[in-house]
Scaffold this active site. Structure first.
Site, PDB file in Angstrom:
ATOM      1  N   HIS A 172      18.579  38.014   2.243  1.00 26.04           N
ATOM      2  CA  HIS A 172      17.977  37.482   1.012  1.00 26.04           C
ATOM      3  C   HIS A 172      18.792  36.341   0.400  1.00 26.04           C
ATOM      4  O   HIS A 172      18.470  35.878  -0.684  1.00 26.04           O
ATOM      5  CB  HIS A 172      17.756  38.616  -0.001  1.00 26.04           C
ATOM      6  CG  HIS A 172      16.615  39.525   0.360  1.00 26.04           C
ATOM      7  ND1 HIS A 172      16.304  40.670  -0.344  1.00 26.04           N
ATOM      8  CD2 HIS A 172      15.686  39.445   1.359  1.00 26.04           C
ATOM      9  CE1 HIS A 172      15.238  41.253   0.215  1.00 26.04           C
ATOM     10  NE2 HIS A 172      14.862  40.541   1.250  1.00 26.04           N
ATOM     11  N   ASN A 191       2.949  42.853   4.588  1.00 26.89           N
ATOM     12  CA  ASN A 191       2.783  41.588   5.319  1.00 26.89           C
ATOM     13  C   ASN A 191       1.643  40.709   4.804  1.00 26.89           C
ATOM     14  O   ASN A 191       1.728  39.476   4.883  1.00 26.89           O
ATOM     15  CB  ASN A 191       2.527  41.876   6.808  1.00 26.89           C
ATOM     16  CG  ASN A 191       3.715  42.553   7.476  1.00 26.89           C
ATOM     17  OD1 ASN A 191       4.862  42.308   7.101  1.00 26.89           O
ATOM     18  ND2 ASN A 191       3.449  43.414   8.448  1.00 26.89           N
ATOM     19  N   ARG A 242      12.316  37.155   8.328  1.00 28.30           N
ATOM     20  CA  ARG A 242      11.601  38.304   7.756  1.00 28.30           C
ATOM     21  C   ARG A 242      10.581  38.864   8.755  1.00 28.30           C
ATOM     22  O   ARG A 242      10.416  40.084   8.864  1.00 28.30           O
ATOM     23  CB  ARG A 242      10.907  37.894   6.453  1.00 28.30           C
ATOM     24  CG  ARG A 242      10.225  39.057   5.763  1.00 28.30           C
ATOM     25  CD  ARG A 242       9.874  38.716   4.327  1.00 28.30           C
ATOM     26  NE  ARG A 242       9.391  39.882   3.618  1.00 28.30           N
ATOM     27  CZ  ARG A 242       8.124  40.028   3.215  1.00 28.30           C
ATOM     28  NH1 ARG A 242       7.231  39.085   3.456  1.00 28.30           N
ATOM     29  NH2 ARG A 242       7.768  41.121   2.561  1.00 28.30           N
ATOM     30  N   HIS A 296      10.361  42.744  10.015  1.00 26.91           N
ATOM     31  CA  HIS A 296       9.130  43.523   9.917  1.00 26.91           C
ATOM     32  C   HIS A 296       8.576  43.906  11.284  1.00 26.91           C
ATOM     33  O   HIS A 296       7.842  44.881  11.394  1.00 26.91           O
ATOM     34  CB  HIS A 296       8.088  42.770   9.085  1.00 26.91           C
ATOM     35  CG  HIS A 296       8.380  42.797   7.617  1.00 26.91           C
ATOM     36  ND1 HIS A 296       7.429  42.549   6.659  1.00 26.91           N
ATOM     37  CD2 HIS A 296       9.523  43.055   6.937  1.00 26.91           C
ATOM     38  CE1 HIS A 296       7.984  42.651   5.443  1.00 26.91           C
ATOM     39  NE2 HIS A 296       9.254  42.942   5.589  1.00 26.91           N
TER      40      HIS A 296
END
Ligand code: HEM
Ligand SMILES: *[C@@H]1O[C@H](CO)[C@@H](O)[C@H](O)[C@H]1NC(C)=O
Length: 318
Positions: free
Chosen positions: A191, A92, A60, A64
């Site tokens: 996911h 975040n 992740r 990001h």
């Protein structure tokens, strides 16, 4: 004549392909840091053995980082009294994790090859290895990214999708990065690992969505009631949260997506058929995921003399 024309065309094509990818190459550190990939792999193996979720957290972080002005390590910069960066941005804050693991890998890499390997490249390799360590595919990473000397909280707040996003918003936010709707659907398969806080799926499991499996909603309400427990964790993939497989897509077909945004991929829209295909064909998902991860990792890298090789991933060199 035909030959030399073809040769010229090929040479021109290679040149363009190279420019478009900003001079990244698989052997970028092969003389300057020959043990790089071994160091990263074994550090990730250790981190994932200690906590399997760490592979998800690092994956992740990479997403990001890359979605906000490219894969330039900008998410790794700490805020200071005079600098507000991406760590404290909405998507975040109190959520992005794994920074200590990147720091630990960076120290080992610095000990082996001083001031040579960027934090952006370390994050890219660590992400690839984490996915593979949980049973996912592997792929070749091209290297040579350099680290940003800045970060953008406003870009982090506006470029990253949220758990309430609609399908059309997801398609357009990925489209803004040059990623297709199919790339988006494949990347969302990330996911299949990791955990999420109640605050991001409370509405969906407490009556906010109609396209949800009632048994699943009741299960998630046990730890995510209508009020309270904001940071209570639940696995995003209800079947196998520490295995990188195609179960996420089976969840969607069963209406067991955790976020509203997850279930948007299978809700009568353009991605339904691809979700169904991935739910039945794990090998096809693994191959498409790997390809899309390479694209994600090649988003506007800093190369050449742009940016820097940060010595400490948390702060710019002085
Ligand atoms: C499509 C739009 C996406 C949305 C709206 C979204 C949103 C979210 C949210 C809200 C969380 C939970 C964070 C928390 O509870 O602290 C999460 C977790 C996660 N996301 Fe996404 N995400 C998306 C796409 C992606 C992509 C493309 C990747 C990677 C390629 C990714 C990888 C992950 C992982 C691995 C986790 C679990 C992290 C952990 O356990 O620490 N996500 N995402
Ligand atoms: C709901 O989930 C169960 C598994 O818990 C599954 O067997 C069932 O088919 C799902 N129902 C629907 C309507 O998708």
């Amino acid at each position: 004549m035909a030959f030399s024309n073809r040769f010229l065309a090929l040479a021109l094509f290679s040149l363009l392909a190279c420019a478009a990818n900003g001079q990244l190459s698989a052997n970028f550190y092969s003389t300057t840091c020959p043990n790089l990939q071994t160091i990263v792999r074994s550090a990730m193996a250790q981190a994932v053995a200690k906590e399997p979720r760490m592979a998800a957290s690092i994956l992740r972080l990479f997403f990001h980082d890359c979605f906000v002005n490219g894969c330039d390590g900008s998410i790794l910069l700490d805020d200071t009294p005079t600098f507000i960066g991406e760590k404290s941005a909405g998507p975040n804050a109190n959520s992005a994790r794994g920074f200590d693991v990147i720091d630990a890998i960076k120290s080992q890499v610095e000990a082996a090859c001083k001031a040579t390997v960027s934090c952006a490249d370390i994050l890219t390799l660590a992400t690839r290895d984490g996915v593979n360590l949980l049973g996912g595919p592997t792929w070749t990473v091209r290297l040579g990214r350099r680290d940003a000397r800045t970060a953008s909280q406003s870009a982090a707040n506006s470029n990253l999708p949220g758990p309430a996003s609609s399908l059309s918003t997801l398609i357009s936010m990925f489209g803004d990065k040059g990623l297709s709707a199919s790339d988006m659907t494949a990347l969302s398969g990330a996911h299949t690992i990791g955990q999420a806080q109640c605050q991001f799926f409370r509405g969906r499991v407490n009556g906010g969505d109609t396209n949800i499996n009632a048994t699943f909603a009741a299960l998630r309400r046990q730890s995510c009631p209508p009020t309270g427990g904001n940071s209570n964790l639940a696995p995003i993939d209800v079947q196998s949260p520490i295995k990188f497989d195609n179960a996420y897509y089976q969840d969607l077909v069963d209406r067991r997506g955790l976020f509203h945004s997850d279930q948007e991929l299978f809700n009568g829209g353009s991605q339904d058929s691809l979700v169904r295909l991935y739910s039945r064909n794990g090998a096809k998902f693994a191959a498409d995921f790997a390809k899309a991860m390479v694209k994600l990792g090649n988003l506007s890298p800093l190369t050449g003399t742009n940016g820097e090789v940060r010595l400490n991933c948390r702060k710019v060199n002085s």
